[in-house]
Design an enzyme around this catalytic site. Structure first.
Site, PDB file in Angstrom:
ATOM      1  N   GLY A 211       0.814  -1.206   0.000  1.00 51.15           N
ATOM      2  CA  GLY A 211       0.000   0.000   0.000  1.00 51.15           C
ATOM      3  C   GLY A 211       0.852   1.261   0.000  1.00 51.15           C
ATOM      4  O   GLY A 211       0.331   2.379  -0.038  1.00 51.15           O
ATOM      5  N   ASP A 212       2.175   1.092   0.084  1.00 51.27           N
ATOM      6  CA  ASP A 212       3.075   2.255   0.060  1.00 51.27           C
ATOM      7  C   ASP A 212       4.274   1.869  -0.817  1.00 51.27           C
ATOM      8  O   ASP A 212       4.148   0.988  -1.653  1.00 51.27           O
ATOM      9  CB  ASP A 212       3.452   2.649   1.500  1.00 51.27           C
ATOM     10  CG  ASP A 212       3.747   4.134   1.630  1.00 51.27           C
ATOM     11  OD1 ASP A 212       4.523   4.653   0.803  1.00 51.27           O
ATOM     12  OD2 ASP A 212       3.227   4.783   2.553  1.00 51.27           O
TER      13      ASP A 212
END
Ligand SMILES: *[C@@H]1O[C@H](CO)[C@@H](O)[C@H](O)[C@H]1NC(C)=O
Ligand SMILES: *[C@@H]1O[C@H](CO)[C@@H](O)[C@H](O)[C@H]1NC(C)=O
Ligand SMILES: *[C@@H]1O[C@H](CO)[C@@H](O)[C@H](O)[C@H]1NC(C)=O
Ligand SMILES: *[C@@H]1O[C@H](CO)[C@@H](O)[C@H](O)[C@H]1NC(C)=O
Ligand SMILES: *[C@@H]1O[C@H](CO)[C@@H](O)[C@H](O)[C@H]1NC(C)=O
Ligand SMILES: *[C@@H]1O[C@H](CO)[C@@H](O)[C@H](O)[C@H]1NC(C)=O
Ligand SMILES: *[C@@H]1O[C@H](CO)[C@@H](O)[C@H](O)[C@H]1NC(C)=O
Length: 473
Positions: free
Chosen positions: A255-256
């Site tokens: 997610g990053d």
């Protein structure tokens, strides 16, 4: 398998007769179907299994004390050949525990370490001096699930066993603003030398997955790192103020940023002054729709130099090897080399941001300008791209020495009209399409951008074949 079991039993009986004559003789069949060996920077003389210390692998019983007492016991052997702790097949729920030197944590292929959801099992630890505060919140921060400080010679490995941080518990509370302190990382190693993290599957960390900081001589190999693409701050691997590190054969869905290279934040990072340097990244596959495949920064206030990235596969990611910085960061990002990237579905292939303005507090010095120079990208093929390059330096502090060569970018059905948006940068290109901005003129050089030909010591690190059989009984 039969032959292997017989070998195992013979060895076991020898060990029993020779050393542990009080242990009842019993032949456990091997769960190590992939073999009884593994590769490590060092093998160990002593060993134990988590169940010897009261471990219960039912996924419900807390094993925090089992891990603590096992490692405390095994730490006595650190000056006598070292020790390894085997985590057998099963689901082992635990809070944070600390590693020791000359130590191996080995996970069976069917072992799953589960992060506890009881916050009291995650003690507070000191804030990092190069950050001056917790990353999520100004207050304290929770210890990583697996934490080690001031160590030498530590191996965390397995036959692709799993560590599951049970992140959703933390993500929900973080998004609702219910956490007063910074979320734990999955693995954090500080002030250490000779570290290996390999052949594991890591899933759903509460925040960053693998965070070595103020450390050197680090091998990260064969990791599968998985988190939902909308999970908050689940960076895959964050080399932070580390030198001589090699990351290879890793597959990350995050997610990053898949990999975020860092070295501290504004005035705190400047004061500590420890760069990340001599970093090799190769054979990385990344899926990160909202972040970078490799980010350099945004916390880079100790400096970042000599990064060599090779054979990168990006799928559905926001950008490739991205520079993130801002006035206030100080230090440098320099001597960066990227060779061989295949990308499919990208928002930006190239992205540099000189206005990544997030600061730890108001005490940062806006006159502390970062020096960004000698950034080299060669041999890139990308398809389904929205925009080739969004390249913004800093007014009065241009990013210099940018080189791009042998780059073919295929555009998506709805590409941006402006393909290259360049401000406050300087550099050259050769054989790049679509045609770059005027600030990156073509020099028509067939040599292409440089990539270092020398070898770093961390590339020549020899692994030993370690055996599990002498203790597996
Ligand atoms: C990881 O596993 C691969 C394939 O199973 C093996 O070739 C490699 O040596 C292992 N690496 C380490 C560091 O154990
Ligand atoms: C691990 O060590 C750190 C630093 O010495 C300490 O603050 C922390 O409480 C320890 N964690 C555990 C779980 O014992
Ligand atoms: C670990 O090493 C650092 C840097 O040398 C030192 O400042 C710190 O006090 C040490 N911590 C422990 C727990 O020994
Ligand atoms: C390790 O396990 C993960 C998750 O099951 C899998 O995707 C990956 O291919 C495995 N790696 C190896 C080398 O077997
Ligand atoms: C250009 O890049 C491709 C891979 O994208 C590579 O196969 C080829 O050898 C490169 N050409 C030159 C001249 O370096
Ligand atoms: C191309 O990219 C768009 C997003 O820009 C995506 O929706 C689409 O599925 C991609 N197409 C292919 C063939 O991968
Ligand atoms: C181009 O970059 C500048 C400076 O970062 C920015 O202000 C502008 O919005 C960008 N334009 C486009 C079309 O992306």
């Amino acid at each position: 398998m039969l032959l292997r079991k017989q070998v195992l039993c013979t060895v076991y009986v020898m060990v029993i007769l020779g050393v542990l004559s009080l242990v009842p003789v019993q032949c456990r069949t091997s769960k190590f179907e992939q073999g009884l060996d593994y590769e490590a920077i060092n093998c160990r003389k002593h060993s134990a299994v988590l169940t010897d210390f009261g471990g219960v692998g039912d996924g419900k019983t807390s094993n925090t004390n089992a891990f603590k007492s096992a490692i405390e016991h095994l730490s006595k052997f650190s000056s006598d050949g070292g020790a390894q702790l085997i985590v057998p097949a099963g689901k082992w729920l635990t809070g944070s525990f600390n590693l020791t030197s000359h130590f191996t944590l080995f996970l069976d292929k069917d072992a799953v370490i589960l992060g506890s959801q009881d916050e009291s099992e995650w003690p507070l630890v000191k804030i990092l001096p190069s950050y001056g505060r917790g990353r999520d919140a100004p207050g304290g921060r929770r210890s990583a699930l697996i934490y080690g400080t001031n160590l030498t010679d530590v191996v965390i490995t397995g036959h692709n066993g799993t560590i599951d941080g049970q992140g959703p518990y933390w993500w929900t509370r973080f998004k609702k603003g219910q956490l007063k302190v910074t979320r734990p990382y999955m693995i954090e190693i500080l002030y250490s030398d000779q570290i290996q993290i390999s052949n594991l599957t890591l899933i759903n960390s509460p925040s960053w997955f693998v965070h070595p900081i103020y450390s050197s001589n680090i091998l990260v190999q064969g990791l599968t790192i998985l988190a939902p693409v909308d999970s908050p701050n689940t960076d895959g691997i964050d080399p932070d103020s580390c030198s001589n590190m090699r990351i290879e054969d890793v597959y990350i869905v995050s997610g990053d940023d898949c990999i975020a290279v860092k070295s501290g934040w504004d005035e705190y990072g400047i004061a500590v002054g420890m760069p990340t340097e001599h970093l090799i990244i190769r054979r990385l596959t990344c899926i990160s729709p909202d972040s970078a495949v490799i980010a350099l920064g945004s916390e880079m206030s100790g400096g970042i130099s000599d990064v060599r990235a090779e054979d990168i596969t990006a799928i559905d990611s926001q950008s490739g090897v991205r520079i993130k910085t801002a006035p206030g960061r100080g230090a440098f990002v320099k001597d960066i080399f990227v060779k061989g990237m295949v990308a499919k579905t990208m928002k930006y292939v190239y992205w540099m941001s000189g206005a990544y303005n997030s600061h730890p507090d108001h005490k940062y010095d806006p006159k502390a300008l970062p020096e960004i120079k000698n950034i080299n990208y060669r041999d890139t093929v990308a398809e389904n791209v929205t925009m080739a390059g969004q390249l913004a330096g800093i007014d009065g502090d241009p990013f210099t020495g940018i080189c791009m060569s042998n780059v073919t970018i295929g555009l998506s059905k709805k590409p941006k009209k402006l393909q290259w948006n360049c401000t406050d940068i300087q550099g050259v290109t050769s054989n790049v399409s679509p045609q770059p901005c005027e600030l990156l003129p073509s020099k028509g050089d067939e040599q292409g951008c440089p990539f270092p030909e020398d070898r770093l010591p961390v590339e020549d690190l020899k692994l030993k074949t370690c055996s599990l059989k002498t203790f597996y009984a």
